[in-house]
Design a protein around this motif. Structure first.
Motif, PDB file in Angstrom:
ATOM      1  N   PHE A 105     200.318   8.601  54.916  1.00 44.31           N
ATOM      2  CA  PHE A 105     201.520   9.446  54.902  1.00 44.31           C
ATOM      3  C   PHE A 105     201.344  10.639  55.837  1.00 44.31           C
ATOM      4  CE2 PHE A 105     203.818  13.030  52.969  1.00 44.31           C
ATOM      5  CZ  PHE A 105     205.106  12.520  52.993  1.00 44.31           C
ATOM      6  N   ILE A 106     200.165  11.305  55.736  1.00 44.96           N
ATOM      7  CA  ILE A 106     199.916  12.476  56.583  1.00 44.96           C
ATOM      8  C   ILE A 106     199.958  12.079  58.051  1.00 44.96           C
ATOM      9  CG2 ILE A 106     198.218  14.220  57.235  1.00 44.96           C
ATOM     10  CD1 ILE A 106     197.179  14.060  54.366  1.00 44.96           C
ATOM     11  N   LEU A 107     199.227  10.977  58.373  1.00 46.16           N
ATOM     12  CA  LEU A 107     199.152  10.581  59.781  1.00 46.16           C
ATOM     13  C   LEU A 107     200.519  10.149  60.303  1.00 46.16           C
ATOM     14  CD1 LEU A 107     195.785   8.675  59.894  1.00 46.16           C
ATOM     15  CD2 LEU A 107     196.327  10.915  60.823  1.00 46.16           C
ATOM     16  N   LEU A 112     202.252  18.549  55.933  1.00 49.77           N
ATOM     17  CA  LEU A 112     201.543  19.608  55.214  1.00 49.77           C
ATOM     18  C   LEU A 112     201.567  19.365  53.712  1.00 49.77           C
ATOM     19  CD1 LEU A 112     202.789  22.628  57.279  1.00 49.77           C
ATOM     20  CD2 LEU A 112     200.502  21.716  57.243  1.00 49.77           C
ATOM     21  N   ILE A 113     202.690  18.840  53.221  1.00 46.03           N
ATOM     22  CA  ILE A 113     202.758  18.514  51.793  1.00 46.03           C
ATOM     23  C   ILE A 113     201.746  17.421  51.469  1.00 46.03           C
ATOM     24  CG2 ILE A 113     204.217  17.487  50.002  1.00 46.03           C
ATOM     25  CD1 ILE A 113     206.566  18.896  51.242  1.00 46.03           C
ATOM     26  N   ILE A 167     205.327  29.315  56.312  1.00 45.44           N
ATOM     27  CA  ILE A 167     205.321  29.103  57.757  1.00 45.44           C
ATOM     28  C   ILE A 167     206.408  28.133  58.191  1.00 45.44           C
ATOM     29  CG2 ILE A 167     203.938  28.091  59.611  1.00 45.44           C
ATOM     30  CD1 ILE A 167     201.548  29.488  58.363  1.00 45.44           C
ATOM     31  N   VAL A 168     206.558  27.002  57.454  1.00 43.12           N
ATOM     32  CA  VAL A 168     207.583  26.050  57.888  1.00 43.12           C
ATOM     33  C   VAL A 168     208.976  26.637  57.738  1.00 43.12           C
ATOM     34  CG1 VAL A 168     208.583  23.812  57.414  1.00 43.12           C
ATOM     35  CG2 VAL A 168     206.151  24.042  57.534  1.00 43.12           C
ATOM     36  N   VAL A 169     209.180  27.416  56.656  1.00 38.55           N
ATOM     37  CA  VAL A 169     210.493  28.049  56.508  1.00 38.55           C
ATOM     38  C   VAL A 169     210.749  28.999  57.675  1.00 38.55           C
ATOM     39  CG1 VAL A 169     211.816  29.637  55.077  1.00 38.55           C
ATOM     40  CG2 VAL A 169     210.589  27.771  54.029  1.00 38.55           C
ATOM     41  N   LEU A 170     209.705  29.717  58.088  1.00 40.70           N
ATOM     42  CA  LEU A 170     209.833  30.614  59.242  1.00 40.70           C
ATOM     43  C   LEU A 170     210.192  29.826  60.496  1.00 40.70           C
ATOM     44  CD1 LEU A 170     209.346  33.656  59.205  1.00 40.70           C
ATOM     45  CD2 LEU A 170     207.178  33.228  60.316  1.00 40.70           C
ATOM     46  N   ILE A 171     209.497  28.677  60.683  1.00 35.57           N
ATOM     47  CA  ILE A 171     209.776  27.840  61.850  1.00 35.57           C
ATOM     48  C   ILE A 171     211.224  27.359  61.816  1.00 35.57           C
ATOM     49  CG2 ILE A 171     209.254  25.606  62.911  1.00 35.57           C
ATOM     50  CD1 ILE A 171     206.357  26.018  62.140  1.00 35.57           C
ATOM     51  N   ILE A 172     211.655  26.922  60.624  1.00 29.53           N
ATOM     52  CA  ILE A 172     213.016  26.400  60.510  1.00 29.53           C
ATOM     53  C   ILE A 172     214.024  27.501  60.822  1.00 29.53           C
ATOM     54  CG2 ILE A 172     214.708  25.550  58.847  1.00 29.53           C
ATOM     55  CD1 ILE A 172     212.525  23.908  57.593  1.00 29.53           C
ATOM     56  N   PHE A 173     213.742  28.717  60.323  1.00 32.70           N
ATOM     57  CA  PHE A 173     214.653  29.820  60.605  1.00 32.70           C
ATOM     58  C   PHE A 173     214.748  30.089  62.098  1.00 32.70           C
ATOM     59  CE2 PHE A 173     215.293  30.820  56.295  1.00 32.70           C
ATOM     60  CZ  PHE A 173     216.402  31.637  56.288  1.00 32.70           C
TER      61      PHE A 173
END
Lengths: 158, 172, 358
Positions: free
Chosen positions: B14-16, B39-40, B66-72
């Motif tokens: 899943f990660i890969l 990341l999950i 971090i991902v929320v920041l990226i999405i924003f």
């Protein structure tokens, strides 16, 4: 001082919020305050307020006489051409011609119940009725003739 | 093959898979979402290892932060919904070479160093131990890095405030 | 005496005596999944009906009262309608993410349910970082909302999603600090430990005024985190036409709707566990006789009673207060809730160190 103002502000906010919650909490626990009308079930006991405006009607007395002179003040006052008055000329016994209404056409489908026609009427011939169940299956049924057949103007109304 | 090994391989795949999708997709928002899933998946791996604290921190910091920041920041850029253009051939070649070399390096390290499995001394990793270890001045204590990081974060915070601070407009 | 613990023990021992351990484990998983989905469905039906009735009575109305006894089947009928409706996907939408978003929101809600103790010894996963786990996973739900808002390809949805993101990220802070103040008192992140520490009284009574302050802050912050009025400017019907789920219809919309109510249930159960003792009956210090009488009420009744009380409180907020503007919302968080909760946390730490609680 800043900190005193801050605390005062928080206190005031909490107090006003609690006042609001007190009100809704009162309504939540006092069910007799409920104002909902369960309409088709309470048809017999339904009380409409005095100022409710359902449709325009012309008042006729027991002699089938009305007070409309055909002056078309209501037609002019109407903002969306709901009323159309067709006049005719009656001949009085003295031989004079007198203006009278032939048909008072009222388009219910155009009416917004604004009451301007009733206010414009100099003789108080029309008024607002409290009937409100206007649904019909055909639009043409909404075009109404307000003066009853065979009616005539009341004596002395000019 | 025990159940935990099967679960490990599922999570690893899943990660890969999501990682590869994150770098190959041409829509930038989808790339962020695939990164998030990757990341999950790593957090899931930590859960599998029963390192619950680090897993939760992984989710809080990487996914929630971090991902929320990226999405924003993606939302605030233009053309976030458009497909990106294909990278030029030279760039593709170079990135392929870089990937192969990186993979070779990792492979070399893994094959040369064997991982000794010692199931005898499992560290008790409850949160209280982590907390005391983080603030202890004794052996294996982390007080110095902890304080350094906090000074770094404080500096960053003050920097942010200075940048964001409005200067009073001069009265005309 | 009736207890959920007895039922689970009976099922567990029966499964293990009938099947081999692996199959028994798989069957247990299946039972848990079915129970969770069933709980979600029942919660959705009950809470939507409750909300409609509460709102009606607070606005001097009657609310749904035609379908079933006093309208109790109304939500069932609505669900049936939503199931039968066509699920439209807008033309310019990112179809994959558009379809994924409601499931992300739903799965996150399911994951948070795992460590919650519903009754005495009735818990799916007694993880030792319970509170941290809940905070961590609940920060995932914002992703689903952002995904839904972005993939709809609609400016209102995007605006709603961004508002919702900003709101959730900022209110998580004060909710976290409020939770921390109880963790400081308990000294453990494990939810079962927190419940057990309230054996002789709930924290809201034992912790004096600081506990009450952090309870209030917690309730405000979670109301904001679940995007409910007065903090519902993410979905503000009148300005954004429902925000991030404008473009959703049919079953996908139903999933968002359900997730909202399940999230309310979850945050209220966290609040009940932290401040009101979870399934712990109402105990007062050393009053053995009184405590014993209270123990006769099943622990699941205590838990659900407290949770529904908190849900009612949040509904009460919703139908009383007007919606905040975005600047007021951020002011409330950064100028009021955060400083107060930080100060409160310090006070709480002092209390915990000095042992000034019962």
């Amino acid at each position: 001082m800043f900190i005193v103002d801050y605390i005062k502000e928080v206190y005031g906010a909490v107090k006003s919020l609690l006042t609001g919650m007190n009100r809704t909490g009162y309504y939540f626990t006092h069910h007799k305050e409920i104002i909902t009308q369960e309409y088709p079930d309470n048809k017999d006991t339904l009380v409409l307020s005095e100022r409710f405006r359902g449709e325009v009607v012309m008042k006729h007395d027991e002699n089938n006489e009305h007070a409309c002179t055909g002056c078309t003040a209501c037609e002019l006052a109407c903002p969306n051409a709901t009323i159309k008055i067709i006049t005719k000329f009656d001949v009085t016994p003295e031989g004079k011609k007198k203006k009278a209404i032939d048909t008072f056409v009222y388009h219910l489908e155009l009416c917004t119940m604004c009451n301007l026609c009733v206010e414009a009427c100099p003789t108080g011939a029309i008024t607002m009725a409290q009937t409100f169940e206007h649904s019909v299956t055909d639009r043409s049924k909404l075009i109404k003739k307000l003066n009853q057949p065979g009616s005539k103007i009341r004596e002395g109304v000019e | 093959m025990s159940a935990s090994v099967i679960i490990f391989y599922i999570i690893a795949a899943f990660i890969l898979g999501t990682g590869i999708l994150a770098v190959t997709t041409r829509k930038i928002f989808r790339a962020a979402i695939w990164l998030l899933f990757s990341l999950i998946g790593i957090a899931g791996l930590y859960f599998l290892l029963e390192m619950n604290f680090i897993a939760a921190v992984q989710i809080v910091v990487y996914v929630g932060g971090i991902v929320v920041l990226i999405i924003f920041s993606i939302f605030l850029t233009q053309k976030s919904g458009k497909e990106m253009q294909k990278p030029i051939l030279v760039r593709q070649l170079f990135s392929a070479v870089a990937t192969v070399i990186g993979f070779a390096l990792v492979w070399l390290l893994i094959s040369h160093n064997s991982f000794a499995t010692n199931s005898t001394s499992i560290v008790d990793v409850n949160v209280a131990n982590i907390g005391t270890q983080l603030l202890s001045t004794g052996e294996h204590g982390f007080i110095l890095p902890f304080e350094l990081v906090s000074i770094l974060l404080l500096a960053a915070m003050i920097g942010c405030i200075v940048i964001a601070m409005k200067t009073k407009q001069e009265q005309l | 005496m009736f207890s959920l613990e007895g039922i689970t023990d009976a099922i567990y021992s029966w499964l293990n005596s009938t099947f081999n351990p692996t199959i028994a484990l798989l069957i247990e998983f299946a039972i848990v999944v079915v129970c969770v989905i069933g709980l979600f469905a029942v919660l959705g039906l009950v809470l939507v009906f409750m909300e409609r009735k509460v709102s009606a009575y607070m606005q001097i109305r009657l609310g749904p009262n035609r379908v079933g006894f006093k309208g109790s089947m109304q939500t069932m009928a609505d669900t049936l309608k939503l199931v039968l409706k066509e699920g439209l996907v807008p033309d310019g939408a990112d179809k994959f993410l558009f379809n994924l978003a409601p499931f992300v929101v739903m799965i996150v809600a399911m994951l948070i349910l795992a460590p919650i103790p519903f009754a005495r010894n009735f818990q799916m996963w007694d993880i030792n970082i319970g509170v941290l786990y809940v905070t961590a996973v609940s920060s995932l739900s914002v992703i689903g909302i952002l995904m839904a808002g972005w993939s709809s390809n609609n400016k209102y949805s995007l605006l709603g999603a961004m508002r919702s993101g900003a709101q959730i990220v900022s209110y998580e802070l004060s909710a976290g600090l409020a939770v921390l103040s109880i963790v400081v008192l308990t000294g453990s992140l494990q939810l079962s430990d927190i419940v057990n520490s309230q054996q002789d009284g709930w924290w809201i009574f034992k912790g004096h005024i600081p506990a009450i302050i952090s309870f209030v802050i917690f309730i405000i912050a979670v109301t904001a985190e679940t995007n409910r009025a007065p903090f519902d400017l993410a979905e503000a019907e009148s300005e954004l036409t429902a925000g991030f789920h404008t473009e959703y219809s049919g079953m996908r919309f139903a999933l968002f709707f359900l997730a909202e109510y399940v999230n309310i249930f979850i945050v209220c159960s966290i609040g009940a566990i932290l401040f009101l003792g979870g399934w712990m009956p109402f105990h007062i210090g050393n009053w053995e006789a009184f405590n014993h009488v209270m123990d006769f009420i099943p622990s699941s009744v205590w838990f659900f009673g407290k949770v529904f009380f908190l849900i009612f409180l949040i509904m009460w907020f919703r139908w009383t207060f007007p919606r905040l503007r975005i600047d007021q919302l951020l002011n409330l968080e950064w100028k009021y809730l955060l400083p107060i909760s930080m100060f409160n946390l310090l006070l709480m730490t002092l209390m915990a160190i000095m042992g000034w609680y019962f």
